[in-house]
Design an enzyme around this catalytic site. Structure first.
Site, PDB file in Angstrom:
ATOM      1  N   GLU B  33       0.861  -1.185   0.000  1.00  0.00           N
ATOM      2  CA  GLU B  33       0.000   0.000   0.000  1.00  0.00           C
ATOM      3  C   GLU B  33       0.893   1.229   0.000  1.00  0.00           C
ATOM      4  OE1 GLU B  33      -3.337   0.970  -0.096  1.00  0.00           O
ATOM      5  OE2 GLU B  33      -2.302   2.913  -0.029  1.00  0.00           O
ATOM      6  N   THR B  42      -9.603   5.580  -2.040  1.00  0.00           N
ATOM      7  CA  THR B  42     -11.023   5.706  -2.360  1.00  0.00           C
ATOM      8  C   THR B  42     -11.925   5.179  -1.242  1.00  0.00           C
ATOM      9  OG1 THR B  42     -10.580   5.655  -4.720  1.00  0.00           O
ATOM     10  CG2 THR B  42     -12.755   4.916  -4.033  1.00  0.00           C
ATOM     11  N   SER B  47     -19.464   6.057   0.572  1.00  0.00           N
ATOM     12  CA  SER B  47     -20.702   6.428   1.269  1.00  0.00           C
ATOM     13  C   SER B  47     -21.119   5.411   2.320  1.00  0.00           C
ATOM     14  CB  SER B  47     -21.858   6.558   0.278  1.00  0.00           C
ATOM     15  OG  SER B  47     -21.623   7.586  -0.629  1.00  0.00           O
ATOM     16  N   HIS B  51     -25.438  -1.761  -1.078  1.00  0.00           N
ATOM     17  CA  HIS B  51     -26.524  -1.648  -2.047  1.00  0.00           C
ATOM     18  C   HIS B  51     -27.235  -2.965  -2.236  1.00  0.00           C
ATOM     19  CE1 HIS B  51     -25.628   2.450  -3.303  1.00  0.00           C
ATOM     20  NE2 HIS B  51     -24.344   2.136  -3.246  1.00  0.00           N
ATOM     21  N   VAL B 174       4.739   0.790  -5.616  1.00  0.00           N
ATOM     22  CA  VAL B 174       5.266  -0.046  -6.698  1.00  0.00           C
ATOM     23  C   VAL B 174       5.809   0.859  -7.801  1.00  0.00           C
ATOM     24  CG1 VAL B 174       4.666  -1.734  -8.480  1.00  0.00           C
ATOM     25  CG2 VAL B 174       3.701  -1.945  -6.170  1.00  0.00           C
ATOM     26  N   ARG B 312     -13.981   8.199  -7.096  1.00  0.00           N
ATOM     27  CA  ARG B 312     -14.307   6.860  -7.565  1.00  0.00           C
ATOM     28  C   ARG B 312     -13.313   6.515  -8.672  1.00  0.00           C
ATOM     29  NH1 ARG B 312     -18.691  10.225  -7.672  1.00  0.00           N
ATOM     30  NH2 ARG B 312     -20.572   9.673  -6.524  1.00  0.00           N
ATOM     31  N   SER B 339     -18.968   2.375  -7.721  1.00  0.00           N
ATOM     32  CA  SER B 339     -20.173   1.863  -7.068  1.00  0.00           C
ATOM     33  C   SER B 339     -20.771   0.732  -7.914  1.00  0.00           C
ATOM     34  CB  SER B 339     -21.197   2.992  -6.920  1.00  0.00           C
ATOM     35  OG  SER B 339     -22.342   2.511  -6.273  1.00  0.00           O
ATOM     36  N   CYS B 436     -17.267  19.045  17.522  1.00  0.00           N
ATOM     37  CA  CYS B 436     -16.189  20.048  17.659  1.00  0.00           C
ATOM     38  C   CYS B 436     -15.035  19.757  16.707  1.00  0.00           C
ATOM     39  CB  CYS B 436     -15.730  20.191  19.102  1.00  0.00           C
ATOM     40  SG  CYS B 436     -14.323  19.185  19.582  1.00  0.00           S
ATOM     41  N   CYS B 441      -9.647  17.611  21.402  1.00  0.00           N
ATOM     42  CA  CYS B 441      -8.916  16.357  21.624  1.00  0.00           C
ATOM     43  C   CYS B 441      -7.662  16.208  20.777  1.00  0.00           C
ATOM     44  CB  CYS B 441      -9.834  15.155  21.432  1.00  0.00           C
ATOM     45  SG  CYS B 441     -10.500  14.986  19.781  1.00  0.00           S
TER      46      CYS B 441
END
Lengths: 416, 477
Positions: B33, B42, B47, B51, B174, B312, B339, B436, B441
């Site tokens: 990663e 992404t 959301s 679905h 990579v 996306r 999606s 807030c 914090c």
């Protein structure tokens, strides 16, 4: 769950809670517990290391921590006052049960005879004012940066822009400058500053920091760390003029865009709020709509001077004492109506037989007006939304009212 | 040099789902990663809707894998202890003219194999969701839709995969891939890895990664979605996810109740050129707000607490691209996952495993596979459980994030589970996600990161190198 009985429970040990505790102790309450989520009492004052506090209350100029310490020291005189720090209240019920997590591994439930809400306020964050752009690091609210600098001794960046000219924004402009951080501009969306005039002079003008009135940020730029902001002037109805936008590079953006009284617990207890102050509706005794629950300090309305917080919180403490001792308050009240150019007045209900100080805020600045309260007219040299107008209704003055009190600012020529 | 059987590029929901599924078998697996944490691409800005599959074209991979993925989730969220709710979706018709389109959509859903529809009259609609506008003409309720916290899901999948032997290399980009008939040599900024097979789950960078082996068949179009989040005090205003009729390039602008009680408004769908453009815009808000307000008139801009944008990774086929690369069958592209990618992810993992088997991968189940991830969330415990935990470790009784009531114990645990940045802590614990927005914090979390990771305050970042939050100490200039 085992309930711990207590006479008076005060939520928050900042300036409001401390003064309320002392007021209640002086009035004879035997058992007072202050709960605070921080690890020491004093609230936000502990990070306000600048001076200017106490001129009214102590008749001398103190820093925030000094002002707080005056009250903390007084606690020694009153063994009936206890403070539990690192204690976070999670729930209040209308019948005055208070649930609190305390940092030493316990969840407690208190059954209080009276409660004083003194939780203070929080800052409005970026998301709440919906500034477009990216979400890099280097964006802070003024209070967060004040905490990082004054408590932790850490520097947020090298070149800062401050959005909002309220008092904390102005104080931070000076603080950053003193630590060698360049403050390139203070931006204010309104055509006037919402801070105290003395702060504009002492924090901006003395340091030649430019104040851009009627300007706002229309875009935050920078992928990892903020690299600049797009600034645009705004029209009289506060809409940005996009084709007049310009870029100001910076690595730090500080937001001072308003304070919101922290009333989530108040709402749990069923306390009714005033949409104008965003705090509870209170009467001359700072009692809320729920009997036995009182509110004072910035949780009730945002103050410009801590001295006023102390004065009103003492009243709240004394009133809570009277409530616990079973004394009858006045049962009749005058409702306060908001007239011309009045944004809010606290208390919202004035006891018919109780001398009461009104704290009055205006919508917009103006000159040559008089404050009109019943038959009384008091000339005001200048009024601004940033400065509270105070007016005390004596028992004599209260006699002229029958069912409500209207407060307004009237242009002098229009006054008969 | 690390040698693996399978190297997965990208630790978003797709890469993490595949890794976790493969971790059931006797295989050496490595995920690389490029970001400082998993889910930071992404997936972070998804959301969070599971679905039903009603929107997808019959016969497409999207339809097939979305419907299948939806049925797999209840077990996954149970095993991984991920916040999830089967709240259902309602698609509304704004006018009588839209009702026939709604009927067609239901027909499409049936073709896709979905059951559990109810068509709603205007009155029934308002009975289910009393805060919807009285101007709507009707709607359809689809039972199987749900909501989940997308980043929590990815953290959980990754943690569980790691618990079952998968290796994860973060901040590992990579740079080059060479194939020498038997294996790939993958050059990264952190050294060279040898692997027999590669799964390209690189999201927005999927085309670039494919191009490294000479596969030019893929194009990725970033399509930006802005979302706006409202204060949790509105919890309960809406229970089901509310959809208008779909538009040409999206499912429309939605009202999404989150599992944590916030309401999310969005997303927009805007083609952008820059695959790192995560800006929210005045235009985006101006598009969203009137749209959702027409569905639910009581929504107020003053309840906003924050906003964000995500990209996306749309492909060039209008469908997911999940196939052996035309260049090498040992290189599997899993790209163009827009999606309903999150919903489809567990089914994508199954599908990819079939593709791996087609090229001769032998699967041997591990003797011991632990399907569970356990996590302490103070808010979900009973009072008695909280008491026991607080006695054992008082850090759980010290509240750091007052708005969301997150304890120091939960934050320390999140750092020990892999968070290295403020965003990593925030997404794992919700600290700083409340009204807030970290005003009170942030400073405490900086201290906890310093203590746990043994770093200095000015080394703490928001989301990786370059996003340091502080510059220096004021005390020693």
């Amino acid at each position: 769950m085992h309930e711990i009985p207590i006479d008076l429970l005060i939520i928050g040990a900042g300036p409001a809670g401390l003064a309320a505790a002392i007021g209640a102790a002086e009035a004879g309450v035997k058992e007072i517990l202050l709960l605070d989520r921080q690890d020491e009492p004093g609230g936000i004052l502990q990070q306000c290391i600048h001076n200017g506090f106490g001129l009214k209350y102590f008749k001398e100029e103190l820093t925030g921590p000094e002002y707080a310490q005056r009250f903390i020291d007084q606690l020694d005189v009153y063994p009936q006052i206890n403070i539990k720090t690192e204690s976070m209240v999670t729930k209040i019920t209308p019948d005055r049960k208070v649930y609190a997590l305390n940092g030493r591994s316990k969840l407690n439930c208190y059954q209080a005879k009276a409660i004083i809400l003194a939780m203070g306020c929080r800052e409005r964050p970026r998301g709440a004012i919906n500034i477009p752009g990216s979400r890099p690091s280097g964006i802070y609210t003024a209070g967060t940066v004040q905490h990082l600098m004054n408590i932790y001794g850490l520097s947020p960046g090298k070149e800062a822009i401050i959005l909002g000219s309220g008092d904390i924004g102005l104080i931070m402009a000076r603080r950053l400058t003193l630590e060698g951080i360049k403050v390139k501009a203070v931006l204010e969306r309104l055509p006037y500053s919402t801070g105290l005039n003395r702060n504009i002079v002492q924090c901006l003008e003395d340091f030649k920091i430019p104040l851009y009135l009627s300007h706002t940020i229309i875009e935050i730029i920078g992928k990892k760390r903020i690299t600049g902001v797009q600034i645009a002037p705004v029209t009289t109805d506060l809409q940005p003029v996009y084709n007049k936008a310009f870029l100001l590079p910076c690595d730090t953006l500080i937001l001072s865009v308003g304070l919101i009284p922290e009333n989530e617990l108040s709402l749990m207890a069923g306390v009714k709020l005033d949409p104008n102050t965003c705090g509870p509706l209170v009467n001359s005794f700072y009692e809320t709509s729920v009997p036995g629950i009182f509110a004072c300090g910035n949780v009730a309305h945002v103050h410009d001077l801590v001295d006023d917080v102390s004065i009103e919180s003492k009243v709240a403490g004394q009133a809570a004492a009277a409530y616990i001792q079973g004394d009858k308050f006045s049962s009749s009240f005058f409702k306060v109506n908001l007239g011309r150019n009045i944004r809010s007045v606290i208390p919202q209900y004035v006891a018919t037989n109780q001398p009461t100080t009104l704290y009055i805020r205006t919508h917009f600045p103006e000159k040559g007006v008089s404050l009109k309260i019943g038959k009384n007219r008091i000339q005001q040299r200048v009024v601004t939304p940033g400065e509270t107008i105070r007016y005390t209704l004596s028992p004599e003055k209260l006699k002229e009212f029958t069912n409500s009190i209207t407060v307004s600012l009237e242009e002098e020529t229009k006054i008969d | 040099m690390i040698e693996t059987d399978i190297l997965i590029i990208g630790a978003g929901v797709v890469g993490a789902s595949i890794a976790r599924e493969l971790s059931r078998y006797e295989l050496q697996i490595l995920i690389v990663e490029k970001e400082v944490d998993v889910a930071f691409g992404t997936s972070k800005a998804n959301s969070g809707i599971l679905h039903s599959g009603i929107h997808d074209l019959p016969g497409s991979l999207k339809a097939q894998l979305c419907v299948r993925g939806n049925t797999l989730y209840p077990k996954i969220v149970e095993e991984l202890n991920v916040s999830y709710k089967n709240n259902g979706q309602i698609i509304v018709a704004r006018s009588p003219e839209e009702l026939p389109i709604l009927k067609k959509l239901v027909q499409q859903g049936r073709t896709n194999g979905i059951t559990g529809f109810s068509e709603l009259s205007k009155e029934e609609l308002l009975q289910l969701e009393p805060n919807l506008s009285t101007n709507l003409a009707g709607g359809v309720f689809v039972e199987s839709a749900g909501i989940v916290i997308p980043f929590d899901l990815v953290f959980a999948l990754t943690e569980n995969a790691i618990a079952n032997g998968v290796q994860l290399a973060i901040q590992t980009k990579v740079l080059n891939i060479v194939y020498d008939k038997k294996q790939f040599l993958v050059t990264t900024n952190r050294g060279i890895f040898k692997t027999k097979k590669i799964i390209n789950a690189a999201g927005l960078n999927g085309a670039k990664i494919a191009a490294l082996i000479g596969d030019d068949s893929i194009t990725i179009h970033p399509r930006k979605g802005e979302e706006y989040i409202l204060d949790r005090k509105l919890e309960g205003l809406v229970k089901r996810t509310i959809f208008p009729l779909p538009s040409e390039n999206s499912k429309g602008i939605l009202i999404i109740p989150t599992t944590e009680g916030n309401i999310m408004l969005g997303p927009t769908a805007q083609e952008v050129n820059d695959s790192t453009d995560l800006t929210t815009t005045a235009a985006g808000w101006q598009e969203i707000f009137p749209e959702v307000k027409s569905l639910m008139p009581s929504l107020k801009a003053t309840d906003l607490i924050t906003s964000f944008a995500g990209l996306r990774a749309s492909g060039n086929t209008d469908d997911f691209i999940i196939a052996h690369s035309p260049v090498s069958r040992q290189f599997i592209n899993v790209v163009g996952i827009d999606s309903p990618g999150l919903t489809a992810a567990p089914a994508i993992a199954e599908y990819v495993i079939e593709l791996l088997q087609e090229t001769g991968l032998q699967l041997k189940e591990k003797k011991v596979f632990n399907p569970y991830r356990r996590l302490i969330r103070m808010q979900t415990l009973t009072r008695e459980e909280q008491e026991i935990l607080m006695k054992k470790d008082p850090a759980y009784s010290r509240i750091v994030c007052r708005c969301e009531q997150i304890s120091e114990g939960e934050i320390r645990a999140a750092i020990r589970r892999g968070a290295t940045t403020l965003d990593g802590v925030k997404l794992r614990t919700r600290s700083g996600m409340g009204r807030c927005q970290g005003g009170f914090c942030t400073q405490k979390i900086i201290t906890l990161l310093c203590e746990e990771l043994n770093i200095l305050p000015w080394e703490v970042t928001k989301n990786g190198p370059g996003s340091e939050v502080l510059t220096r100490s004021l005390r020693n200039k």
